[in-house]
Design a protein around this motif. Structure first.
Motif, PDB file in Angstrom:
ATOM      1  N   TYR A  49       0.829  -1.202   0.000  1.00 49.57           N
ATOM      2  CA  TYR A  49       0.000   0.000   0.000  1.00 49.57           C
ATOM      3  C   TYR A  49       0.867   1.257   0.000  1.00 49.57           C
ATOM      4  O   TYR A  49       0.583   2.221  -0.704  1.00 49.57           O
ATOM      5  CB  TYR A  49      -0.928   0.023   1.218  1.00 49.57           C
ATOM      6  N   ARG A  50       1.933   1.259   0.805  1.00 46.26           N
ATOM      7  CA  ARG A  50       2.812   2.420   0.885  1.00 46.26           C
ATOM      8  C   ARG A  50       3.482   2.709  -0.463  1.00 46.26           C
ATOM      9  O   ARG A  50       3.540   3.855  -0.906  1.00 46.26           O
ATOM     10  CB  ARG A  50       3.858   2.228   1.985  1.00 46.26           C
ATOM     11  N   ARG A  53       0.977   4.184  -2.779  1.00 46.98           N
ATOM     12  CA  ARG A  53       0.673   5.564  -2.398  1.00 46.98           C
ATOM     13  C   ARG A  53       1.782   6.506  -2.864  1.00 46.98           C
ATOM     14  O   ARG A  53       1.517   7.565  -3.423  1.00 46.98           O
ATOM     15  CB  ARG A  53       0.482   5.665  -0.887  1.00 46.98           C
ATOM     16  N   GLY A  56       1.574   7.204  -6.375  1.00 47.03           N
ATOM     17  CA  GLY A  56       0.334   7.877  -6.779  1.00 47.03           C
ATOM     18  C   GLY A  56      -0.675   6.938  -7.398  1.00 47.03           C
ATOM     19  O   GLY A  56      -1.490   7.345  -8.218  1.00 47.03           O
ATOM     20  N   ASN A  58      -2.687   4.671  -5.467  1.00 43.72           N
ATOM     21  CA  ASN A  58      -3.522   4.070  -4.430  1.00 43.72           C
ATOM     22  C   ASN A  58      -4.983   4.411  -4.649  1.00 43.72           C
ATOM     23  O   ASN A  58      -5.638   5.031  -3.875  1.00 43.72           O
ATOM     24  CB  ASN A  58      -3.066   4.523  -3.046  1.00 43.72           C
ATOM     25  N   ARG A  59      -5.507   3.986  -5.766  1.00 44.29           N
ATOM     26  CA  ARG A  59      -6.890   4.216  -6.151  1.00 44.29           C
ATOM     27  C   ARG A  59      -7.643   2.887  -6.075  1.00 44.29           C
ATOM     28  O   ARG A  59      -7.066   1.862  -5.766  1.00 44.29           O
ATOM     29  CB  ARG A  59      -6.941   4.766  -7.582  1.00 44.29           C
TER      30      ARG A  59
END
Length: 103
Positions: A49-50, A53, A56, A58-59
């Motif tokens: 997840y990091r 994120r 860019g 993390n949708r």
């Protein structure tokens, strides 16, 4: 620097796996579980997840259906008495009468 920190090459490899056609529509937790089922451990779910994120990305990863725009119904008269909309008026009158009655 923590001893278990991913190198840049490892981070790029994890991102490549997350973006691959096999996994691009899955959540990181699902990818992590599938990789473990195949005997592969790349990193933790939170690291996935990091990395997404930071990149860019993390949708919402699922493919989602799009619905066509709704078109308002249109009554078009091409001749006299071709369109009758009195049924709609009756329905509205019944609703008003039922909400205003006190019995």
């Amino acid at each position: 620097m923590p001893p278990n920190k991913l190198t840049e090459a490892e981070r790029q490899h994890v991102l490549a796996v997350l973006r691959s056609p096999e996994f691009c529509d899955l959540a990181p937790a699902q990818i992590w579980a599938r990789l473990l089922d195949n005997g592969t451990y790349l990193c933790s779910i939170s690291t996935m997840y990091r990395l997404l994120r930071i990149a860019g990305q993390n949708r919402e990863r699922r493919r989602q259906r799009t619905h066509p725009a709704r078109k308002k119904p249109e009554l078009i008269a091409t001749a006299p008495n071709a369109v009758w909309s009195w049924d709609i008026t009756k329905l509205k009158a019944r609703r008003v009468a039922s909400t205003t009655s006190c019995s």
